[in-house]
Design a protein around this motif. Structure first.
Motif, PDB file in Angstrom:
ATOM      1  N   LYS A  24       5.870  -3.154  -8.044  1.00 52.09           N
ATOM      2  CA  LYS A  24       4.942  -3.997  -7.287  1.00 52.09           C
ATOM      3  C   LYS A  24       4.446  -3.339  -6.006  1.00 52.09           C
ATOM      4  N   LYS A  25       4.385  -2.023  -6.003  1.00 56.58           N
ATOM      5  CA  LYS A  25       3.782  -1.268  -4.905  1.00 56.58           C
ATOM      6  C   LYS A  25       3.474   0.132  -5.428  1.00 56.58           C
ATOM      7  N   PRO A  26       2.486   0.815  -4.853  1.00 55.44           N
ATOM      8  CA  PRO A  26       2.216   2.188  -5.290  1.00 55.44           C
ATOM      9  C   PRO A  26       3.419   3.083  -5.001  1.00 55.44           C
ATOM     10  N   VAL A  27       3.938   3.696  -6.030  1.00 55.41           N
ATOM     11  CA  VAL A  27       5.147   4.500  -5.829  1.00 55.41           C
ATOM     12  C   VAL A  27       4.874   5.724  -4.969  1.00 55.41           C
ATOM     13  N   ASP A  28       3.617   6.159  -4.909  1.00 51.51           N
ATOM     14  CA  ASP A  28       3.296   7.354  -4.132  1.00 51.51           C
ATOM     15  C   ASP A  28       2.696   7.030  -2.770  1.00 51.51           C
ATOM     16  N   ARG A  29       2.789   5.779  -2.327  1.00 53.13           N
ATOM     17  CA  ARG A  29       2.182   5.448  -1.043  1.00 53.13           C
ATOM     18  C   ARG A  29       2.951   6.149   0.080  1.00 53.13           C
ATOM     19  N   PRO A  30       2.255   6.717   1.058  1.00 53.79           N
ATOM     20  CA  PRO A  30       2.926   7.365   2.200  1.00 53.79           C
ATOM     21  C   PRO A  30       3.502   6.285   3.118  1.00 53.79           C
ATOM     22  N   GLU A  31       4.797   6.213   3.199  1.00 55.27           N
ATOM     23  CA  GLU A  31       5.428   5.073   3.864  1.00 55.27           C
ATOM     24  C   GLU A  31       5.114   5.002   5.347  1.00 55.27           C
ATOM     25  N   THR A  32       5.137   6.135   6.045  1.00 53.82           N
ATOM     26  CA  THR A  32       4.869   6.094   7.483  1.00 53.82           C
ATOM     27  C   THR A  32       3.430   5.672   7.746  1.00 53.82           C
ATOM     28  N   THR A  33       2.516   6.126   6.920  1.00 52.96           N
ATOM     29  CA  THR A  33       1.115   5.707   7.030  1.00 52.96           C
ATOM     30  C   THR A  33       0.998   4.211   6.772  1.00 52.96           C
ATOM     31  N   TRP A  34       1.688   3.749   5.748  1.00 53.17           N
ATOM     32  CA  TRP A  34       1.660   2.320   5.398  1.00 53.17           C
ATOM     33  C   TRP A  34       2.150   1.473   6.570  1.00 53.17           C
ATOM     34  N   ILE A  35       3.231   1.922   7.202  1.00 53.51           N
ATOM     35  CA  ILE A  35       3.787   1.173   8.338  1.00 53.51           C
ATOM     36  C   ILE A  35       2.843   1.223   9.537  1.00 53.51           C
ATOM     37  N   ARG A  36       2.228   2.378   9.771  1.00 53.03           N
ATOM     38  CA  ARG A  36       1.382   2.539  10.961  1.00 53.03           C
ATOM     39  C   ARG A  36       0.124   1.681  10.876  1.00 53.03           C
ATOM     40  N   TYR A  37      -0.484   1.611   9.701  1.00 53.54           N
ATOM     41  CA  TYR A  37      -1.779   0.934   9.592  1.00 53.54           C
ATOM     42  C   TYR A  37      -1.696  -0.405   8.865  1.00 53.54           C
ATOM     43  N   GLY A  38      -0.860  -0.520   7.861  1.00 46.74           N
ATOM     44  CA  GLY A  38      -0.705  -1.774   7.145  1.00 46.74           C
ATOM     45  C   GLY A  38      -1.999  -2.331   6.581  1.00 46.74           C
TER      46      GLY A  38
END
Length: 781
Positions: free
Chosen positions: A666-680
């Motif tokens: 239920k989430k992109p397995v290749d999503r960059p986690e720090t980017t995801w947290i920074r911008y959401g």
């Protein structure tokens, strides 16, 4: 006697729409492909070096009947199990049934083919082999070799040699007669075409484009071996024949079966999706080299090979495709392959931080373009593996610093987009580059991150300014308020009117001359996948509408998308092969990317998985493109079926694996986690504009800072409204060798202007040019 020479023949390859690819899980350095019901290119000793064009068969009697077993509808192909590249071919004819089993020898550079011909008539089998040693069509020589009491068909070119030998069911020599020839003049097919039988027995041919033929009985085993000399290759062929076909078939099947059983499959896949998933995993494994572990080629094919003399094709390494494959490996639990890929990327990074557009496995460049996302993807792979705790971070930091430095220095403009075409600003490229800056800098020490984050936030906040169309004639025609643009010329950095400049569409019969503001692509999907924008963002919603209305294609196999409007990379309207011009067709890969947008939106991606699986071949290979026009049986083109472009496309198989796992988690397995947290998914609100020599802004909104970034120490000499009350502001280190500073100009009002120049401190010299930035209101910028 030497065969007559051919004059003026053109060398082409086999069709790129493969029916299966295969290799060994043992130490053998050999890879094979099948197309048109026969063996097509075989690669050895590396996965980027094809050694033959094809190995096919003629079935004939002594009274003038003969037929080539190539193409046609009366052929069935099956594997020994899902994702197990041990293959059985069955050709059915009114007069016979021809069956062949094809497998790579587990331990030797030998392809084994066991065949049986069942017929009431006295028919014989004639293997036909076209040599392409070293990937070269010309310069091959051929000869009949007597070796240890047996006769072999051999060919050589430089350091490469092959040998084709055979053994009958009783252990006897298979071939009763042998002949070497040159294509289109003295080869075996010409022999049958002119005489209706095998009349020639030339014992040597070439140098040139050579072809070999032998006369065999109704049953036997062939061994196609590769070595450093005809004698070495013949020794390998003879030893493989001595081992027997069945033990080697069984060993290879068991190796692959055990490997498949160790895979981690997501739950709730349908039977078809499981087959495609296992085949996808096998495709990734098969495309990895053994001399250069961690190097995977893009495809064991040459697009439109039947009309192409390309030396490179897709059997080259692209760092983007390689990183995407690494992500699929990690997603299915193979971190070891992910680490090998990262190690290979580390070894092939260029001194200035980028990776070559594409390259041979040993690192020699092929094409010469610069693509910003190819410098960014390896950084994201490193960040992913770091989250998994899969390597020593200290050894990888220099690679990250070099790559991020290159991205900052060259961006936001890329020399080419991911489709290897236009320079300018492209949203897919920027999504990957911004994410690399954020996730990559998180792996550095705190004092090394500031420059990367300044740039990442600036670029992310500027995406709509640079790449949003606004209301256009095209927007009105398709009923949207605007859309993200395919690409924008670099002039956009200084002049927003650049959106109206023409943007070349390559690969067209006639470039339509569309301006940038009239070109749409699916590239903005990456903004959602990597967390730079929300799927509910109004710009994303309108762009999704635009893409679905203009680029979505419904086929009998499912839904896919075109890359962009006006694309010319595909067959011509009449189905003729792409020859530098054509018309682009839908890509199953893009259904996977669209599926990841659905995952981020909390929707099911199962429909996209279903469509990707339905667009795969009967044995589970995913094509680069599918046919979107009425059927053309004479060219093998059927709606929803593969075109003459690459099949399999490793990147598409990697996307299928990742989408299956993303749907499960239920989430992109290749999503960059720090980017995801920074911008959401939210566009950042930055309180500054960034001035660089590569991006010389001319206006600044009221209430914002003016920041500067350089790759060396500087002092800003500046004033307001001319040189009234000038001031000096020195730079400070921002990490990775960059320097920067900010001017306290938030209190300035609309209509005022900042003037400035620079003093380069270490060089003790002035810039020698004055610059000006005007203060404007938010609505003016």
């Amino acid at each position: 006697m030497k065969a007559p020479e051919a004059r003026g023949t053109r060398a082409v390859w086999s069709p790129a729409a493969k029916e299966m690819v295969g290799g060994s899980l043992g130490p053998s350095r050999l890879w094979f492909t099948l197309s048109q019901g026969i063996i097509s290119e075989v690669y050895s000793p590396r996965v980027d070096i094809p050694g033959i064009k094809d190995l096919g068969f003629i079935v004939a009697d002594d009274r003038g009947f003969w037929i080539e077993l190539k193409g046609g509808k009366n052929v069935q192909i099956e594997t020994a199990g899902e994702g197990i590249p041990a293959v059985t071919l069955r050709h059915t004819h009114d007069r016979f049934l021809f069956t062949a089993r094809v497998v790579a020898s587990p331990a030797r550079e030998v392809l084994l083919v066991e065949y049986h011909l069942v017929s009431d008539d006295p028919l014989r089998v004639y293997p036909l082999l076209s040599s392409r040693l070293g990937g070269q069509a010309f310069g091959n020589t051929a000869q009949v070799l007597e070796w240890h009491g047996r006769r072999f068909l051999t060919a050589s070119q430089g350091p490469f040699s092959l040998s084709l030998g055979g053994m009958g069911s009783g252990g006897e020599e298979l071939f009763s007669r042998l002949s070497c020839g040159e294509t289109e003049e003295s080869d075996g097919w010409q022999d049958f075409s002119r005489h209706g039988r095998m009349a020639w027995t030339w014992d040597s041919a070439g140098p040139g484009q050579v072809a070999l033929m032998g006369e065999g009985g109704p049953a036997g085993t062939l061994a196609l071996a590769f070595g450093s000399s005809p004698e070495a290759a013949s020794t390998l062929a003879l030893s493989a024949l001595a081992d027997g076909f069945e033990p080697q078939w069984d060993e290879q099947v068991e190796l692959w079966k055990t490997w498949q059983e160790g895979l981690r499959l997501p739950p709730r896949l349908t039977a078809l999706q499981r087959k495609v998933y296992r085949t996808s995993a096998m495709v990734l494994k098969v495309h990895e080299d053994k001399t250069f572990p961690g190097a995977l080629t893009a495809s064991l094919s040459i697009p439109w090979g039947e009309a192409s003399d390309s030396r490179g094709g897709y059997h080259l390494v692209w760092s983007r495709d390689l990183s995407e494959s690494a992500g699929a490996a990690i997603a299915m639990g193979d971190r070891v392959l992910g680490r090998r890929i990262l190690s290979y990327l580390l070894a092939t990074q260029q001194e200035d931080g980028h990776w070559l557009q594409n390259q041979w496995l040993g690192g020699k460049p092929y094409w010469q373009g610069l693509q910003l996302d190819e410098a960014a993807f390896p950084v994201l792979l490193a960040a992913w593996l770091a989250r998994e705790g899969s390597f020593d971070l200290q050894g990888i930091r220099p690679m990250i610093v070099r790559a991020l430095t290159f991205i900052i220095r060259e961006g936001p403009v890329t020399g080419q987009d991911r489709w290897e075409e236009d320079p300018g600003i492209n949203l897919f490229t920027l999504a990957v580059a911004i994410s690399a800056l954020v996730d990559g800098s998180a792996l550095l020490d705190a004092e090394e991150r500031e420059a990367a984050l300044w740039v990442a936030d600036t670029w992310n906040a500027s995406l709509e300014r640079w790449c949003w169309s606004g209301e256009t004639h095209l927007a009105r025609r398709i009923g949207v308020s605007g859309y993200y643009l395919r690409a924008v010329p670099a002039a956009i950095l200084e002049d927003l009117a650049a959106k109206g400049l023409p943007l070349l569409i390559k690969n067209r019969c006639h470039d339509p001359g569309l301006p940038a503001c009239d070109q749409i692509s699916t590239d903005f999907f990456q903004l959602v996948r990597f967390g730079l924008r929300s799927p509910e963002d109004p710009f994303i919603r309108e762009s999704r509408k635009a893409v679905d209305r203009l680029l979505r294609a419904e086929t009998p196999s499912g839904t896919a998308w075109y890359r962009y409007n006006g694309d010319g990379y595909g067959e011509h309207e009449d189905g003729a092969p792409f020859d530098g011009t054509g018309r682009g067709r839908p890509w199953p890969l893009l259904a996977g990317e669209r599926g990841h947008v659905a995952v981020v939106a909390g929707e099911s991606a199962r429909g996209y998985l279903r469509d990707m699986a339905n667009m795969a071949s009967p044995l589970g290979l995913i094509p680069e493109q599918v046919w979107d026009a009425p059927p053309l049986p004479e060219r093998g083109l059927y709606p929803g079926g593969p075109t003459g472009s690459a099949m399999p496309l490793v990147w598409a198989h990697a996307e299928f694996i990742k989408l299956a796992n993303s749907e499960w988690k239920k989430k992109p397995v290749d999503r960059p986690e720090t980017t995801w947290i920074r911008y959401g998914g939210v566009r950042p609100e930055v309180g500054w504009r960034l001035w660089r020599h590569r991006h010389r802004i001319r206006t600044l909104e009221e209430g914002r800072e003016l920041r500067f970034l350089w790759s060396r120490r500087a002092m800003v000499h500046w004033g307001v409204d001319g040189w009234k009350d000038p001031k000096n502001t020195e730079s400070r280190p921002l990490g990775m060798g960059f320097w920067g500073t900010a001017l306290p100009v938030r209190e300035l009002s609309r209509g005022q202007a900042i003037v400035f120049t620079f003093y380069w401190i270490d060089e003790e010299r002035w810039e020698g040019e004055d610059y000006r930035v005007e203060i404007v209101g938010e609505e003016e910028n």
